[in-house]
Design a protein around this motif. Sequence first.
Motif, PDB file in Angstrom:
ATOM      1  N   ILE A 108       1.069  -1.184   0.109  1.00  0.00           N
ATOM      2  CA  ILE A 108       0.082   0.099  -0.025  1.00  0.00           C
ATOM      3  C   ILE A 108       0.989   1.076   0.072  1.00  0.00           C
ATOM      4  CG2 ILE A 108      -1.649   1.242   1.339  1.00  0.00           C
ATOM      5  CD1 ILE A 108      -2.746  -1.282   2.371  1.00  0.00           C
ATOM      6  N   GLU A 109       0.616   2.095  -1.029  1.00  0.00           N
ATOM      7  CA  GLU A 109       1.443   3.470  -1.025  1.00  0.00           C
ATOM      8  C   GLU A 109       0.308   4.468  -0.872  1.00  0.00           C
ATOM      9  OE1 GLU A 109       4.748   4.136  -1.057  1.00  0.00           O
ATOM     10  OE2 GLU A 109       5.104   2.014  -1.135  1.00  0.00           O
ATOM     11  N   ALA A 110       0.542   5.251  -0.237  1.00  0.00           N
ATOM     12  CA  ALA A 110      -0.430   6.687   0.151  1.00  0.00           C
ATOM     13  C   ALA A 110       0.600   7.776  -0.156  1.00  0.00           C
ATOM     14  CB  ALA A 110      -1.030   6.699   1.284  1.00  0.00           C
ATOM     15  N   GLY A 111       0.089   8.922  -0.989  1.00  0.00           N
ATOM     16  CA  GLY A 111       0.641  10.007  -1.274  1.00  0.00           C
ATOM     17  C   GLY A 111       0.578  10.602  -2.118  1.00  0.00           C
ATOM     18  N   VAL A 113       0.380  11.916  -6.093  1.00  0.00           N
ATOM     19  CA  VAL A 113       0.925  11.340  -7.678  1.00  0.00           C
ATOM     20  C   VAL A 113       2.029  12.328  -8.217  1.00  0.00           C
ATOM     21  CG1 VAL A 113       0.244  10.724  -9.974  1.00  0.00           C
ATOM     22  CG2 VAL A 113      -1.123  10.307  -7.975  1.00  0.00           C
ATOM     23  N   GLN A 114       3.318  11.720  -8.528  1.00  0.00           N
ATOM     24  CA  GLN A 114       4.499  12.561  -9.131  1.00  0.00           C
ATOM     25  C   GLN A 114       4.189  12.432 -10.688  1.00  0.00           C
ATOM     26  OE1 GLN A 114       6.980  10.029  -6.551  1.00  0.00           O
ATOM     27  NE2 GLN A 114       7.999  11.832  -6.047  1.00  0.00           N
ATOM     28  N   ASP A 115       3.903  11.214 -11.181  1.00  0.00           N
ATOM     29  CA  ASP A 115       3.799  11.163 -12.737  1.00  0.00           C
ATOM     30  C   ASP A 115       2.759   9.984 -12.783  1.00  0.00           C
ATOM     31  OD1 ASP A 115       4.636  11.330 -15.303  1.00  0.00           O
ATOM     32  OD2 ASP A 115       6.091   9.778 -15.032  1.00  0.00           O
ATOM     33  N   ILE A 116       2.042  10.319 -13.985  1.00  0.00           N
ATOM     34  CA  ILE A 116       1.163   9.290 -14.536  1.00  0.00           C
ATOM     35  C   ILE A 116       1.215   9.287 -16.177  1.00  0.00           C
ATOM     36  CG2 ILE A 116      -0.958  10.813 -14.746  1.00  0.00           C
ATOM     37  CD1 ILE A 116      -2.521   8.443 -13.922  1.00  0.00           C
ATOM     38  N   GLU A 117       1.693   7.780 -16.610  1.00  0.00           N
ATOM     39  CA  GLU A 117       1.861   7.646 -17.864  1.00  0.00           C
ATOM     40  C   GLU A 117       1.134   6.580 -18.468  1.00  0.00           C
ATOM     41  OE1 GLU A 117       4.330   8.594 -19.901  1.00  0.00           O
ATOM     42  OE2 GLU A 117       5.095  10.150 -18.448  1.00  0.00           O
ATOM     43  N   PHE A 118       0.065   7.256 -19.339  1.00  0.00           N
ATOM     44  CA  PHE A 118      -0.901   6.097 -19.760  1.00  0.00           C
ATOM     45  C   PHE A 118      -0.088   5.553 -20.986  1.00  0.00           C
ATOM     46  CE2 PHE A 118      -3.744   9.406 -17.566  1.00  0.00           C
ATOM     47  CZ  PHE A 118      -4.260   8.456 -17.184  1.00  0.00           C
ATOM     48  N   GLN A 119       0.839   5.873 -21.606  1.00  0.00           N
ATOM     49  CA  GLN A 119       1.364   5.318 -22.662  1.00  0.00           C
ATOM     50  C   GLN A 119       1.941   4.022 -22.136  1.00  0.00           C
ATOM     51  OE1 GLN A 119       1.555   6.556 -25.778  1.00  0.00           O
ATOM     52  NE2 GLN A 119       0.637   8.295 -25.615  1.00  0.00           N
ATOM     53  N   ASP A 120       2.842   4.172 -21.105  1.00  0.00           N
ATOM     54  CA  ASP A 120       3.364   2.858 -20.740  1.00  0.00           C
ATOM     55  C   ASP A 120       2.900   2.193 -19.391  1.00  0.00           C
ATOM     56  OD1 ASP A 120       4.164   4.496 -18.683  1.00  0.00           O
ATOM     57  OD2 ASP A 120       6.263   3.867 -18.519  1.00  0.00           O
ATOM     58  N   GLY A 121       1.533   2.922 -19.142  1.00  0.00           N
ATOM     59  CA  GLY A 121       0.765   2.277 -18.260  1.00  0.00           C
ATOM     60  C   GLY A 121       1.112   2.233 -16.934  1.00  0.00           C
ATOM     61  N   SER A 122       1.713   3.313 -16.216  1.00  0.00           N
ATOM     62  CA  SER A 122       1.974   3.262 -14.921  1.00  0.00           C
ATOM     63  C   SER A 122       2.011   4.588 -14.269  1.00  0.00           C
ATOM     64  CB  SER A 122       3.506   2.950 -15.013  1.00  0.00           C
ATOM     65  OG  SER A 122       4.448   4.033 -15.510  1.00  0.00           O
ATOM     66  N   MET A 124       3.515   7.130 -10.624  1.00  0.00           N
ATOM     67  CA  MET A 124       4.578   7.363  -9.738  1.00  0.00           C
ATOM     68  C   MET A 124       4.143   7.826  -8.544  1.00  0.00           C
ATOM     69  SD  MET A 124       8.482   8.744  -9.841  1.00  0.00           S
ATOM     70  CE  MET A 124       9.194   7.492 -11.178  1.00  0.00           C
ATOM     71  N   VAL A 125       4.138   7.201  -7.338  1.00  0.00           N
ATOM     72  CA  VAL A 125       3.866   7.589  -5.940  1.00  0.00           C
ATOM     73  C   VAL A 125       5.034   7.372  -5.066  1.00  0.00           C
ATOM     74  CG1 VAL A 125       2.283   7.481  -4.089  1.00  0.00           C
ATOM     75  CG2 VAL A 125       1.357   7.226  -6.267  1.00  0.00           C
ATOM     76  N   ASN A 126       5.520   8.438  -4.299  1.00  0.00           N
ATOM     77  CA  ASN A 126       6.718   8.158  -3.320  1.00  0.00           C
ATOM     78  C   ASN A 126       7.795   7.763  -4.136  1.00  0.00           C
ATOM     79  OD1 ASN A 126       4.628   9.030  -1.251  1.00  0.00           O
ATOM     80  ND2 ASN A 126       4.261   7.068  -0.865  1.00  0.00           N
ATOM     81  N   ASP A 127       7.958   7.740  -5.340  1.00  0.00           N
ATOM     82  CA  ASP A 127       9.194   7.676  -6.034  1.00  0.00           C
ATOM     83  C   ASP A 127       9.113   6.176  -6.313  1.00  0.00           C
ATOM     84  OD1 ASP A 127      10.357  10.217  -6.190  1.00  0.00           O
ATOM     85  OD2 ASP A 127      11.599   9.641  -4.027  1.00  0.00           O
ATOM     86  N   ILE A 128       7.986   5.478  -6.399  1.00  0.00           N
ATOM     87  CA  ILE A 128       7.800   4.190  -6.688  1.00  0.00           C
ATOM     88  C   ILE A 128       7.045   4.071  -7.887  1.00  0.00           C
ATOM     89  CG2 ILE A 128       6.890   1.865  -6.000  1.00  0.00           C
ATOM     90  CD1 ILE A 128       7.568   2.638  -3.205  1.00  0.00           C
TER      91      ILE A 128
END
Length: 141
Positions: A108-111, A113-122, A124-128
Amino acid sequence: MEAEGNNMNDCKNDYEDILHCNRPVSYKRNPMQRSHRAKQFAAFDALKGYEDAVHAQERLYEPYRELSPEKTEEIDWILHMIRCHDRIKVTWFQPLSHNSSDAGNYLIEAGEVQDIEFQDGSLMVNDIRIPFFSITSVEKE
């Protein structure tokens, strides 16, 4: 008639001359202190990484649980509503290895959203970096 040297008493007699001698003592160096003597027999890690491998086997892993089509659609809808800097709480499955998705851990990660990539389907939250396909639940906070 016994062969010469096969008698056990002959073996004892071979070392009889040195058996009761005092041990050699150096006149140039002082004897090593007992506290320092143990250092030369300190533990040696001949199998680097073995301890970590044993501890990894002790961890409990969960099997991957397939999501229903409804749950997958709900997660997909929420992911398309999320923007950078939104605060979310995401539960996702981290497989044991990249080759297998049979067993692993649910994290579980809470934080924010640093980045959201629909191209590669991912996202990033808390540098993960979390792949969309591994997400089992997501909610905006």
